[in-house]
Design a protein around this motif. Sequence first.
Motif, PDB file in Angstrom:
ATOM      1  N   LYS A  92      35.117  43.642  36.853  1.00 38.78           N
ATOM      2  CA  LYS A  92      34.162  43.148  37.853  1.00 38.78           C
ATOM      3  C   LYS A  92      33.600  44.317  38.674  1.00 38.78           C
ATOM      4  CE  LYS A  92      32.980  39.071  38.687  1.00 38.78           C
ATOM      5  NZ  LYS A  92      31.963  38.620  37.733  1.00 38.78           N
ATOM      6  N   ILE A  93      34.478  45.234  39.081  1.00 32.53           N
ATOM      7  CA  ILE A  93      34.005  46.384  39.874  1.00 32.53           C
ATOM      8  C   ILE A  93      33.005  47.192  39.041  1.00 32.53           C
ATOM      9  CG2 ILE A  93      34.644  48.538  41.049  1.00 32.53           C
ATOM     10  CD1 ILE A  93      37.468  47.291  41.464  1.00 32.53           C
ATOM     11  N   GLN A  94      33.349  47.430  37.783  1.00 35.65           N
ATOM     12  CA  GLN A  94      32.425  48.213  36.937  1.00 35.65           C
ATOM     13  C   GLN A  94      31.069  47.511  36.805  1.00 35.65           C
ATOM     14  OE1 GLN A  94      33.865  49.837  33.238  1.00 35.65           O
ATOM     15  NE2 GLN A  94      34.758  51.537  34.358  1.00 35.65           N
ATOM     16  N   GLU A  95      31.119  46.204  36.688  1.00 31.77           N
ATOM     17  CA  GLU A  95      29.875  45.423  36.590  1.00 31.77           C
ATOM     18  C   GLU A  95      29.026  45.606  37.863  1.00 31.77           C
ATOM     19  OE1 GLU A  95      31.379  41.588  34.744  1.00 31.77           O
ATOM     20  OE2 GLU A  95      29.894  40.898  36.243  1.00 31.77           O
ATOM     21  N   ILE A  96      29.709  45.472  39.025  1.00 33.02           N
ATOM     22  CA  ILE A  96      29.007  45.536  40.315  1.00 33.02           C
ATOM     23  C   ILE A  96      28.412  46.924  40.542  1.00 33.02           C
ATOM     24  CG2 ILE A  96      29.336  45.398  42.835  1.00 33.02           C
ATOM     25  CD1 ILE A  96      31.675  43.362  42.131  1.00 33.02           C
ATOM     26  N   ASN A 122      28.684  33.977  54.205  1.00 33.95           N
ATOM     27  CA  ASN A 122      27.271  34.026  54.583  1.00 33.95           C
ATOM     28  C   ASN A 122      26.415  34.690  53.511  1.00 33.95           C
ATOM     29  OD1 ASN A 122      27.331  36.822  54.947  1.00 33.95           O
ATOM     30  ND2 ASN A 122      28.151  36.558  57.015  1.00 33.95           N
ATOM     31  N   LYS A 123      25.132  34.804  53.800  1.00 32.36           N
ATOM     32  CA  LYS A 123      24.129  35.236  52.825  1.00 32.36           C
ATOM     33  C   LYS A 123      24.436  36.571  52.134  1.00 32.36           C
ATOM     34  CE  LYS A 123      19.417  33.675  53.233  1.00 32.36           C
ATOM     35  NZ  LYS A 123      18.128  34.033  53.807  1.00 32.36           N
ATOM     36  N   GLY A 124      24.895  37.529  52.935  1.00 29.95           N
ATOM     37  CA  GLY A 124      25.111  38.877  52.388  1.00 29.95           C
ATOM     38  C   GLY A 124      26.405  39.033  51.611  1.00 29.95           C
ATOM     39  N   MET A 125      27.094  37.928  51.355  1.00 28.31           N
ATOM     40  CA  MET A 125      28.413  38.016  50.697  1.00 28.31           C
ATOM     41  C   MET A 125      28.438  37.215  49.403  1.00 28.31           C
ATOM     42  SD  MET A 125      30.795  37.120  53.967  1.00 28.31           S
ATOM     43  CE  MET A 125      32.287  36.670  53.132  1.00 28.31           C
ATOM     44  N   ILE A 177      32.839  46.598  48.395  1.00 25.69           N
ATOM     45  CA  ILE A 177      33.638  45.553  47.747  1.00 25.69           C
ATOM     46  C   ILE A 177      35.001  45.487  48.449  1.00 25.69           C
ATOM     47  CG2 ILE A 177      34.749  44.883  45.562  1.00 25.69           C
ATOM     48  CD1 ILE A 177      32.666  46.726  44.138  1.00 25.69           C
ATOM     49  N   ILE A 178      35.412  44.268  48.788  1.00 26.23           N
ATOM     50  CA  ILE A 178      36.771  44.094  49.330  1.00 26.23           C
ATOM     51  C   ILE A 178      37.548  43.179  48.388  1.00 26.23           C
ATOM     52  CG2 ILE A 178      38.179  43.245  51.255  1.00 26.23           C
ATOM     53  CD1 ILE A 178      36.011  43.939  53.182  1.00 26.23           C
ATOM     54  N   ILE A 209      35.243  40.094  47.440  1.00 29.73           N
ATOM     55  CA  ILE A 209      34.010  39.858  48.212  1.00 29.73           C
ATOM     56  C   ILE A 209      33.101  41.066  48.006  1.00 29.73           C
ATOM     57  CG2 ILE A 209      32.976  39.277  50.435  1.00 29.73           C
ATOM     58  CD1 ILE A 209      35.636  38.751  51.571  1.00 29.73           C
ATOM     59  N   VAL A 210      31.851  40.784  47.690  1.00 26.80           N
ATOM     60  CA  VAL A 210      30.877  41.858  47.557  1.00 26.80           C
ATOM     61  C   VAL A 210      29.901  41.739  48.718  1.00 26.80           C
ATOM     62  CG1 VAL A 210      29.127  42.886  46.072  1.00 26.80           C
ATOM     63  CG2 VAL A 210      31.084  41.723  45.053  1.00 26.80           C
TER      64      VAL A 210
END
Length: 223
Positions: A57-61, A198-201, A172-173, A220-221
Amino acid sequence: MLNNFLKKNFSIKKNEIDLLKFLRANTNIDSGGNKLYDGLGTHSLQNPEELVWAIKKIQEIIKNKKFKNKNFLEFGYAHGFTNTILNKCFNFDKIVSVDIISTAGQSRDSFFANLRFKNIILLCGDSRSKFIEKQISLNGKYDLVFIDGGHDYDVVKNDFEIAKKNISKNAIIIFHDIDASSCDGPRKLWKSILKKKNKGMKTYQYVCKNYKIKYGLGIIVFS
Ligand SMILES: C[S@@+](CC[C@H](N)C(=O)[O-])C[C@H]1O[C@@H](n2cnc3c(N)ncnc32)[C@H](O)[C@@H]1O
């Protein structure tokens, strides 16, 4: 063989099966590995399938170049296994890791060994103390945070609040134990995060339920 593991641009796509095998070899059977618990405290504290999922997932993001993924903050170093595995995959410029330094249940040799060959600042103390909070802030901002320190609700909530104050704009958390067999704090916090999103997450989660010990990872991104 994990022939790409030590190279700069480790690709999970090409190495997923090998990485899973490698993690299983370092994990106890009750948590999804191939190792029998030997009491030495030299086993990984993650579910191999969940960790592979998170790395993927991190690599994707971070394919999106606005995510730098260079500065890493970790709550809960323990003996440093996850710290080292993530560093091998992402080759961080800076790692800041916080731990109260308990001698319980983990190998001291592994603790020392996993401090080597990386750019790490180890903050020794309780993450609720003003001193630790200040040091985290002085060394920020962070692109990736892994929260796996104290598992009581007040501790994990405090770690999350500190993380939010010190992340970069695109970050990323990751939370460990969002559905753990052994504790409730991270689950309670994760549920409240999902409610207040919220929107930014963006959030993602994966809980592997195939083994006796259950953990669960939530991501959480922020962007
Ligand atoms: C489950 S272990 C971390 C495992 C590690 N993330 C890994 O995967 O290899 C939790 C760690 O958090 C530390 N810890 C517990 N409460 C803490 C607190 N209030 N402040 C800082 N560290 C704490 C413990 O000493 C322990 O090493």
